[in-house]
Scaffold this motif. Structure first.
Motif, PDB file in Angstrom:
ATOM      1  N   LEU A 154     -15.627  28.468 -47.467  1.00 27.41           N
ATOM      2  CA  LEU A 154     -14.885  28.592 -48.724  1.00 27.41           C
ATOM      3  C   LEU A 154     -15.702  28.042 -49.885  1.00 27.41           C
ATOM      4  O   LEU A 154     -15.757  28.640 -50.967  1.00 27.41           O
ATOM      5  CB  LEU A 154     -13.559  27.836 -48.602  1.00 27.41           C
ATOM      6  CG  LEU A 154     -12.539  28.030 -49.731  1.00 27.41           C
ATOM      7  CD1 LEU A 154     -12.108  29.473 -49.828  1.00 27.41           C
ATOM      8  CD2 LEU A 154     -11.341  27.123 -49.507  1.00 27.41           C
ATOM      9  N   VAL A 155     -16.370  26.906 -49.644  1.00 21.53           N
ATOM     10  CA  VAL A 155     -17.196  26.301 -50.690  1.00 21.53           C
ATOM     11  C   VAL A 155     -18.397  27.184 -51.008  1.00 21.53           C
ATOM     12  O   VAL A 155     -18.740  27.402 -52.183  1.00 21.53           O
ATOM     13  CB  VAL A 155     -17.664  24.891 -50.257  1.00 21.53           C
ATOM     14  CG1 VAL A 155     -18.663  24.334 -51.266  1.00 21.53           C
ATOM     15  CG2 VAL A 155     -16.474  23.963 -50.115  1.00 21.53           C
ATOM     16  N   LEU A 184      -4.957  17.229 -57.060  1.00 23.29           N
ATOM     17  CA  LEU A 184      -3.498  17.289 -57.173  1.00 23.29           C
ATOM     18  C   LEU A 184      -3.047  18.638 -57.743  1.00 23.29           C
ATOM     19  O   LEU A 184      -2.049  19.213 -57.302  1.00 23.29           O
ATOM     20  CB  LEU A 184      -3.000  16.156 -58.070  1.00 23.29           C
ATOM     21  CG  LEU A 184      -3.213  14.724 -57.555  1.00 23.29           C
ATOM     22  CD1 LEU A 184      -2.758  13.711 -58.588  1.00 23.29           C
ATOM     23  CD2 LEU A 184      -2.469  14.521 -56.242  1.00 23.29           C
ATOM     24  N   GLY A 185      -3.797  19.140 -58.737  1.00 22.36           N
ATOM     25  CA  GLY A 185      -3.425  20.409 -59.366  1.00 22.36           C
ATOM     26  C   GLY A 185      -3.487  21.578 -58.403  1.00 22.36           C
ATOM     27  O   GLY A 185      -2.611  22.452 -58.413  1.00 22.36           O
ATOM     28  N   LEU A 186      -4.526  21.617 -57.554  1.00 20.50           N
ATOM     29  CA  LEU A 186      -4.653  22.713 -56.592  1.00 20.50           C
ATOM     30  C   LEU A 186      -3.556  22.652 -55.533  1.00 20.50           C
ATOM     31  O   LEU A 186      -3.015  23.687 -55.122  1.00 20.50           O
ATOM     32  CB  LEU A 186      -6.036  22.669 -55.935  1.00 20.50           C
ATOM     33  CG  LEU A 186      -6.375  23.800 -54.953  1.00 20.50           C
ATOM     34  CD1 LEU A 186      -6.159  25.166 -55.594  1.00 20.50           C
ATOM     35  CD2 LEU A 186      -7.804  23.659 -54.446  1.00 20.50           C
ATOM     36  N   ILE A 187      -3.206  21.441 -55.111  1.00 19.09           N
ATOM     37  CA  ILE A 187      -2.101  21.300 -54.153  1.00 19.09           C
ATOM     38  C   ILE A 187      -0.801  21.816 -54.772  1.00 19.09           C
ATOM     39  O   ILE A 187      -0.083  22.621 -54.168  1.00 19.09           O
ATOM     40  CB  ILE A 187      -1.943  19.818 -53.733  1.00 19.09           C
ATOM     41  CG1 ILE A 187      -3.132  19.354 -52.899  1.00 19.09           C
ATOM     42  CG2 ILE A 187      -0.641  19.623 -52.938  1.00 19.09           C
ATOM     43  CD1 ILE A 187      -3.137  17.869 -52.597  1.00 19.09           C
ATOM     44  N   SER A 227     -11.432   6.695 -56.463  1.00 18.48           N
ATOM     45  CA  SER A 227     -12.401   7.720 -56.057  1.00 18.48           C
ATOM     46  C   SER A 227     -12.091   8.219 -54.647  1.00 18.48           C
ATOM     47  O   SER A 227     -12.172   9.422 -54.371  1.00 18.48           O
ATOM     48  CB  SER A 227     -13.828   7.167 -56.116  1.00 18.48           C
ATOM     49  OG  SER A 227     -14.167   6.793 -57.428  1.00 18.48           O
ATOM     50  N   ALA A 228     -11.735   7.288 -53.767  1.00 20.69           N
ATOM     51  CA  ALA A 228     -11.378   7.681 -52.402  1.00 20.69           C
ATOM     52  C   ALA A 228     -10.120   8.547 -52.409  1.00 20.69           C
ATOM     53  O   ALA A 228     -10.033   9.546 -51.678  1.00 20.69           O
ATOM     54  CB  ALA A 228     -11.162   6.431 -51.547  1.00 20.69           C
ATOM     55  N   ILE A 229      -9.142   8.182 -53.245  1.00 25.10           N
ATOM     56  CA  ILE A 229      -7.922   8.993 -53.361  1.00 25.10           C
ATOM     57  C   ILE A 229      -8.256  10.380 -53.888  1.00 25.10           C
ATOM     58  O   ILE A 229      -7.714  11.392 -53.413  1.00 25.10           O
ATOM     59  CB  ILE A 229      -6.906   8.291 -54.289  1.00 25.10           C
ATOM     60  CG1 ILE A 229      -6.426   6.991 -53.665  1.00 25.10           C
ATOM     61  CG2 ILE A 229      -5.713   9.208 -54.578  1.00 25.10           C
ATOM     62  CD1 ILE A 229      -5.534   6.167 -54.575  1.00 25.10           C
ATOM     63  N   LEU A 288      -8.765  16.148 -52.943  1.00 21.53           N
ATOM     64  CA  LEU A 288      -9.550  17.382 -52.973  1.00 21.53           C
ATOM     65  C   LEU A 288      -9.647  17.999 -51.580  1.00 21.53           C
ATOM     66  O   LEU A 288      -9.480  19.220 -51.417  1.00 21.53           O
ATOM     67  CB  LEU A 288     -10.947  17.101 -53.517  1.00 21.53           C
ATOM     68  CG  LEU A 288     -11.081  16.938 -55.035  1.00 21.53           C
ATOM     69  CD1 LEU A 288     -12.462  16.423 -55.404  1.00 21.53           C
ATOM     70  CD2 LEU A 288     -10.809  18.261 -55.736  1.00 21.53           C
ATOM     71  N   GLY A 289      -9.908  17.150 -50.560  1.00 24.75           N
ATOM     72  CA  GLY A 289      -9.977  17.664 -49.191  1.00 24.75           C
ATOM     73  C   GLY A 289      -8.654  18.248 -48.726  1.00 24.75           C
ATOM     74  O   GLY A 289      -8.604  19.333 -48.136  1.00 24.75           O
ATOM     75  N   LEU A 290      -7.560  17.535 -49.034  1.00 25.05           N
ATOM     76  CA  LEU A 290      -6.235  18.017 -48.657  1.00 25.05           C
ATOM     77  C   LEU A 290      -5.889  19.310 -49.384  1.00 25.05           C
ATOM     78  O   LEU A 290      -5.280  20.222 -48.803  1.00 25.05           O
ATOM     79  CB  LEU A 290      -5.194  16.937 -48.969  1.00 25.05           C
ATOM     80  CG  LEU A 290      -3.739  17.246 -48.597  1.00 25.05           C
ATOM     81  CD1 LEU A 290      -3.608  17.491 -47.102  1.00 25.05           C
ATOM     82  CD2 LEU A 290      -2.821  16.117 -49.040  1.00 25.05           C
ATOM     83  N   SER A 291      -6.288  19.413 -50.638  1.00 20.21           N
ATOM     84  CA  SER A 291      -5.991  20.633 -51.409  1.00 20.21           C
ATOM     85  C   SER A 291      -6.688  21.840 -50.808  1.00 20.21           C
ATOM     86  O   SER A 291      -6.111  22.935 -50.743  1.00 20.21           O
ATOM     87  CB  SER A 291      -6.410  20.443 -52.867  1.00 20.21           C
ATOM     88  OG  SER A 291      -7.822  20.366 -52.997  1.00 20.21           O
ATOM     89  N   PHE A 292      -7.930  21.667 -50.346  1.00 21.31           N
ATOM     90  CA  PHE A 292      -8.651  22.775 -49.723  1.00 21.31           C
ATOM     91  C   PHE A 292      -8.013  23.170 -48.395  1.00 21.31           C
ATOM     92  O   PHE A 292      -7.956  24.361 -48.053  1.00 21.31           O
ATOM     93  CB  PHE A 292     -10.122  22.410 -49.514  1.00 21.31           C
ATOM     94  CG  PHE A 292     -10.976  22.650 -50.718  1.00 21.31           C
ATOM     95  CD1 PHE A 292     -11.368  23.935 -51.072  1.00 21.31           C
ATOM     96  CD2 PHE A 292     -11.387  21.604 -51.521  1.00 21.31           C
ATOM     97  CE1 PHE A 292     -12.157  24.175 -52.180  1.00 21.31           C
ATOM     98  CE2 PHE A 292     -12.168  21.824 -52.641  1.00 21.31           C
ATOM     99  CZ  PHE A 292     -12.559  23.113 -52.977  1.00 21.31           C
ATOM    100  N   VAL A 293      -7.536  22.181 -47.640  1.00 19.93           N
ATOM    101  CA  VAL A 293      -6.874  22.482 -46.362  1.00 19.93           C
ATOM    102  C   VAL A 293      -5.591  23.281 -46.608  1.00 19.93           C
ATOM    103  O   VAL A 293      -5.338  24.308 -45.966  1.00 19.93           O
ATOM    104  CB  VAL A 293      -6.560  21.185 -45.596  1.00 19.93           C
ATOM    105  CG1 VAL A 293      -5.669  21.477 -44.384  1.00 19.93           C
ATOM    106  CG2 VAL A 293      -7.852  20.510 -45.150  1.00 19.93           C
ATOM    107  N   ILE A 294      -4.765  22.807 -47.561  1.00 15.02           N
ATOM    108  CA  ILE A 294      -3.513  23.499 -47.876  1.00 15.02           C
ATOM    109  C   ILE A 294      -3.795  24.891 -48.428  1.00 15.02           C
ATOM    110  O   ILE A 294      -3.155  25.883 -48.039  1.00 15.02           O
ATOM    111  CB  ILE A 294      -2.689  22.674 -48.887  1.00 15.02           C
ATOM    112  CG1 ILE A 294      -2.217  21.372 -48.243  1.00 15.02           C
ATOM    113  CG2 ILE A 294      -1.502  23.475 -49.415  1.00 15.02           C
ATOM    114  CD1 ILE A 294      -1.497  20.437 -49.195  1.00 15.02           C
ATOM    115  N   PHE A 295      -4.788  24.988 -49.314  1.00 16.78           N
ATOM    116  CA  PHE A 295      -5.111  26.280 -49.911  1.00 16.78           C
ATOM    117  C   PHE A 295      -5.625  27.252 -48.852  1.00 16.78           C
ATOM    118  O   PHE A 295      -5.275  28.435 -48.866  1.00 16.78           O
ATOM    119  CB  PHE A 295      -6.150  26.103 -51.011  1.00 16.78           C
ATOM    120  CG  PHE A 295      -6.589  27.396 -51.624  1.00 16.78           C
ATOM    121  CD1 PHE A 295      -5.807  28.024 -52.583  1.00 16.78           C
ATOM    122  CD2 PHE A 295      -7.772  27.998 -51.234  1.00 16.78           C
ATOM    123  CE1 PHE A 295      -6.194  29.230 -53.140  1.00 16.78           C
ATOM    124  CE2 PHE A 295      -8.180  29.200 -51.788  1.00 16.78           C
ATOM    125  CZ  PHE A 295      -7.383  29.811 -52.751  1.00 16.78           C
TER     126      PHE A 295
END
Length: 265
Positions: free
Chosen positions: A4-5, A163-166, A240-242, A247-254
């Motif tokens: 995807l990336v 957060l926006g992508l999620i 930064s960790a959050i 970002l990682g979670l947003s890609f998984v959900i997307f």
């Protein structure tokens, strides 16, 4: 996720050209053009400064005798919050707003939130330049810790984009999210020390506000611009960790919802 990336990277020129086209189309018939992007937040900050300046200017730590302290404090917070709220607000409806484009063209759908983020970043850079110019005209010269603004902007952008992508993905399937998020952003603005200093609040409430990630990002902007001090590295490391996790979670959900987005739209 790697595929995807990589597919998104191949469309990097499409992303850049889309940002340029968006700017041109948005202001093609406007005499002031891109200035409108910075006029609105500056006017909002000016209103707060006029209404609350006399009340709160003396409550800023070590700044009681500086008449410019509160406007600078306010503009620094506005700079950080504007980027965060614009990315989330626009990502929230980015797939819905571009439904026809998604149905007609074949391209990685992750390009759309990246176009939003790039456009918001350019807006924020113009706002930053305008704010620095205002400071210089008022006789205030920011210190060397202004160099931390790009890092703060990067962390801010990563958090808001994740957060926006999620939220944008979920909003395709649950439209109530599109009604709830603007309310949450309004509450978030007042639960972030932008128009007030945390020290005017009861200690218990001030500590509670520190659970808000934007508290530390906005404080970083204010430290760098007004107090000429570095941000809190411990807090920024956690934020930064959050941001990375979001970002990682947003890609998984997307990725899981990607195949169904067009069908739902």
């Amino acid at each position: 996720m790697q595929g995807l990336v990589l597919s998104t990277w191949r469309y990097r020129y499409f992303i850049v050209s889309s940002i340029k086209v968006e700017f041109r189309s948005r202001f093609i018939r406007s005499r002031l053009g891109g200035l409108w992007m910075i006029i609105h937040p500056l006017v909002q900050a000016a209103i707060f400064a006029l209404i609350l300046g006399q009340l709160l200017s003396g409550r800023l730590p070590d700044m009681a005798d500086n008449r410019l302290a509160y406007p600078i404090y306010l503009l620094a917070g506005t700079l950080g919050w504007n980027l965060f709220s614009e990315v989330i607000s626009r990502c929230l409806t980015v797939f819905i707003d571009n439904a026809n484009l998604l149905k007609k063209l074949v391209f990685p759908r992750t390009c759309l939130p990246l176009i939003v983020a790039g456009s918001a970043l350019v807006n924020n850079m113009l706002l930053f330049a305008a704010i620095v110019l205002i400071f210089l005209l008022l006789g205030f010269v920011p210190g060397v810790h202004l160099v931390w603004i790009p890092l703060l902007t990067l962390i801010n952008l990563g958090l808001s984009l994740g957060l926006g992508l999620i939220l944008g993905t979920l909003n395709v399937f649950i439209r109530d999210i599109g009604q709830i998020v603007p309310i949450v952003l309004q509450l978030g603005f007042w639960f972030t020390p932008i128009v007030y200093a945390p020290n005017i609040l009861p200690e218990r409430i001030a500590r509670l506000l520190q659970l808000n990630p934007m508290y530390w990002i906005i404080q970083g902007y204010q430290n760098a611009i007004l107090y000429n001090a570095p941000p809190s590295w411990t807090a920024l490391s956690v934020i930064s960790a959050i941001a990375v996790v979001s970002l990682g979670l947003s890609f998984v959900i997307f990725r899981r919802a990607n195949s169904e987005i067009v069908d739902v739209l």
